[in-house]
Scaffold this motif. Structure first.
Motif, short mmCIF file in Angstrom:
data_model
loop_
_atom_site.label_atom_id
_atom_site.label_comp_id
_atom_site.label_asym_id
_atom_site.label_seq_id
_atom_site.Cartn_x
_atom_site.Cartn_y
_atom_site.Cartn_z
N THR A 61 -9.04 0.11 -17.66
CA THR A 61 -7.79 0.38 -18.36
C THR A 61 -7.01 -0.91 -18.59
O THR A 61 -6.58 -1.19 -19.71
N PHE A 93 -2.63 8.15 -16.42
CA PHE A 93 -3.43 7.08 -15.80
C PHE A 93 -3.21 7.09 -14.29
O PHE A 93 -4.17 7.09 -13.51
N ASN A 112 -5.32 5.56 -23.96
CA ASN A 112 -4.63 4.33 -23.56
C ASN A 112 -5.26 3.09 -24.20
O ASN A 112 -4.55 2.16 -24.59
N TYR A 120 -11.96 2.64 -13.10
CA TYR A 120 -11.04 3.19 -14.09
C TYR A 120 -9.81 2.30 -14.27
O TYR A 120 -9.43 1.98 -15.41
N SER A 152 -7.88 10.08 -20.84
CA SER A 152 -6.78 9.13 -20.59
C SER A 152 -7.19 7.71 -20.95
O SER A 152 -6.41 6.97 -21.55
N LEU A 153 -8.40 7.34 -20.57
CA LEU A 153 -8.88 6.00 -20.88
C LEU A 153 -8.92 5.79 -22.39
O LEU A 153 -8.44 4.78 -22.90
N TRP A 192 -5.94 8.22 -11.42
CA TRP A 192 -6.34 7.25 -10.40
C TRP A 192 -6.15 7.86 -9.00
O TRP A 192 -7.04 7.75 -8.15
#
Length: 127
Positions: free
Chosen positions: A108, A85, A44, A104, A40-41, A89
């Motif tokens: 982000t 995201f 994004n 995180y 995801s990181l 989290w």
């Protein structure tokens, strides 16, 4: 641009974006041996950079409005993922990994904005 053309441009970009996101997830997840949500990181942050770059290229006229719709609204819109995201989290926090969740979220937001700015700055150089 008609409403139909606009919707079609976004749909074309969205198909490409979601396929690329899924491929990136599969590739990164198979190598990720940590609890940190690297897939995801990655998508994004890459998406943030590309949005900045495409916005800059559109401003300079290097890509047209139709291309911008395909690349940003469709492609980057479906490539990036705020829902993942948020889910990542929450998963970290529910597992008692609050510090990792904060790291995180911070990475982000801070790196995402920084990479969008970098994309904006690089646009004139490459156009």
């Amino acid at each position: 641009m008609s409403v139909f053309s606009w919707a079609l441009a976004i749909a074309i970009g969205a198909v490409g974006g979601v396929i690329l996101r899924h491929a990136a997830y599969l590739f990164i997840e198979s190598r990720n041996k940590t609890q940190f949500p690297i897939p995801s990181l990655f998508v994004n942050l890459l998406g943030s950079f590309l949005i900045g770059l495409f916005a800059s290229l559109a401003t300079s006229g290097a890509i047209g409005h139709f291309g911008f719709e395909i690349l940003v609204a469709g492609g980057c819109g479906s490539f990036t993922t705020f829902s993942s995201f948020s889910s990542d989290w929450m998963r970290l926090n529910r597992a008692g990994r609050t510090g990792l969740g904060l790291l995180y979220a911070g990475l982000t937001v801070v790196l995402g904005l920084g990479l969008a700015a970098l994309g904006l700055a690089l646009g004139p150089i490459i156009s």
